[in-house]
Design a protein around this motif. Sequence first.
Motif, PDB file in Angstrom:
ATOM      1  N   ASP A   1       1.334 -11.035  37.605  1.00 19.04           N
ATOM      2  CA  ASP A   1       1.616 -10.827  36.181  1.00 19.04           C
ATOM      3  C   ASP A   1       0.821  -9.641  35.631  1.00 19.04           C
TER       4      ASP A   1
ATOM      5  N   PHE B   1       3.038  -6.897  36.190  1.00 18.51           N
ATOM      6  CA  PHE B   1       4.149  -6.984  35.241  1.00 18.51           C
ATOM      7  C   PHE B   1       3.729  -6.429  33.877  1.00 18.51           C
ATOM      8  N   VAL B   2       2.558  -6.849  33.400  1.00 20.15           N
ATOM      9  CA  VAL B   2       2.086  -6.403  32.081  1.00 20.15           C
ATOM     10  C   VAL B   2       1.813  -4.898  32.091  1.00 20.15           C
TER      11      VAL B   2
ATOM     12  N   ALA C   1       5.009  -3.245  31.665  1.00 20.16           N
ATOM     13  CA  ALA C   1       5.610  -3.457  30.344  1.00 20.16           C
ATOM     14  C   ALA C   1       5.214  -2.341  29.369  1.00 20.16           C
TER      15      ALA C   1
ATOM     16  N   LEU D   1      -0.692  -5.428  24.771  1.00 22.53           N
ATOM     17  CA  LEU D   1      -0.577  -5.423  26.242  1.00 22.53           C
ATOM     18  C   LEU D   1      -1.878  -4.930  26.882  1.00 22.53           C
TER      19      LEU D   1
ATOM     20  N   GLU E   1      -4.174  -7.726  26.778  1.00 27.58           N
ATOM     21  CA  GLU E   1      -3.817  -8.713  27.810  1.00 27.58           C
ATOM     22  C   GLU E   1      -4.382  -8.306  29.171  1.00 27.58           C
TER      23      GLU E   1
ATOM     24  N   TYR F   1      12.111  -7.677  38.949  1.00 27.83           N
ATOM     25  CA  TYR F   1      12.127  -7.937  37.498  1.00 27.83           C
ATOM     26  C   TYR F   1      11.761  -6.651  36.738  1.00 27.83           C
TER      27      TYR F   1
ATOM     28  N   GLY G   1      11.942 -12.184  27.396  1.00 30.41           N
ATOM     29  CA  GLY G   1      10.679 -12.360  28.115  1.00 30.41           C
ATOM     30  C   GLY G   1       9.594 -12.959  27.235  1.00 30.41           C
ATOM     31  N   GLU G   2       9.528 -12.491  25.983  1.00 31.57           N
ATOM     32  CA  GLU G   2       8.475 -12.986  25.075  1.00 31.57           C
ATOM     33  C   GLU G   2       8.749 -14.424  24.644  1.00 31.57           C
TER      34      GLU G   2
ATOM     35  N   TYR H   1       7.920 -16.649  27.615  1.00 35.82           N
ATOM     36  CA  TYR H   1       6.483 -16.874  27.837  1.00 35.82           C
ATOM     37  C   TYR H   1       5.885 -17.747  26.740  1.00 35.82           C
TER      38      TYR H   1
ATOM     39  N   TRP I   1      -0.518 -16.709  24.690  1.00 33.78           N
ATOM     40  CA  TRP I   1       0.943 -16.753  24.545  1.00 33.78           C
ATOM     41  C   TRP I   1       1.457 -17.929  23.724  1.00 33.78           C
TER      42      TRP I   1
ATOM     43  N   PHE J   1       1.096 -14.881  18.490  1.00 38.90           N
ATOM     44  CA  PHE J   1       2.234 -14.617  19.372  1.00 38.90           C
ATOM     45  C   PHE J   1       3.486 -15.312  18.848  1.00 38.90           C
TER      46      PHE J   1
ATOM     47  N   GLU K   1      12.720 -15.060  34.912  1.00 37.11           N
ATOM     48  CA  GLU K   1      11.527 -15.834  34.529  1.00 37.11           C
ATOM     49  C   GLU K   1      11.328 -17.020  35.472  1.00 37.11           C
TER      50      GLU K   1
ATOM     51  N   PHE L   1      10.079 -15.821  38.748  1.00 34.53           N
ATOM     52  CA  PHE L   1       8.679 -15.386  38.721  1.00 34.53           C
ATOM     53  C   PHE L   1       7.731 -16.578  38.925  1.00 34.53           C
TER      54      PHE L   1
END
Length: 222
Positions: free
Chosen positions: A44, A47-48, A51, A77, A80, A107, A130-131, A134, A158, A163, A200, A203
């Motif tokens: 992840d 992934f971040v 992003a 981000l 994060e 992804y 995605g948001e 999560y 999250w 968020f 998702e 993942f």
Amino acid sequence: MSFTDSLLERNAALWERMLDHPFLLQTRDGVISDKDFSTWMRQDYLFVEAAIPMMGILIAKAPPAHRKVLTDAVGALFDELALFQERAAAAGVDMKNLTPSFTCHAYIQYLMAAVYQGSYAEGFTVLYAGEKAYHESWKVVQAGLDPASKWTPFVQNWAGDAFAGYVAFLEQEMNVLAEAAGPDERNRMAELFEYSVRYEIAFWEMALTATTWPGMDRNDPR
Ligand code: MP5
């Protein structure tokens, strides 16, 4: 019914499969192995990282009224990434030599293609999906995780109020964009939403199964 409600209704079985994923339930119940949780953290993180340029492309296509929220999301981000590094140091997770798994790589490529090639509304759809995914996934974890757990900061990130407010904004704007879209664009948005939910699920599954690529050995990934 709003467009987002109709997406969630149409994909209810997939959505439930995502929220019932053993990765989330084991994390909620405090029984996830450190090895599996670390796999998710390492993937992840990548992934971040990816992003950030994805958001850059989306910002370039965004109407002026969306620029501040999306730019602030880029700042979040970077925060994060710092959270991942801080938790990894605290829990002894090795964050060096990260390479994307097949699922993570796929992804990311899918997201990049959606924001590059698609309309703004189509790119916005993969962000929203995605948001939203999560937020709801970590709410599942929040429902049972011991607040003293070393993984609680991820829940706070999250599943927390800030968020939740961001996801509510994305949802509202998704519906504005869908209303302005024609039927073809709305169909493409719906298709992207479904693929995002499938990614998702994949993942979470990847974190519990293999970090590597089909045909490669997890213990000897080359
Ligand atoms: C998110 C994430 C949420 N971190 N990882 C996956 C696989 N899906 C969604 O995105 P963000 O940008 O970290 O809030």
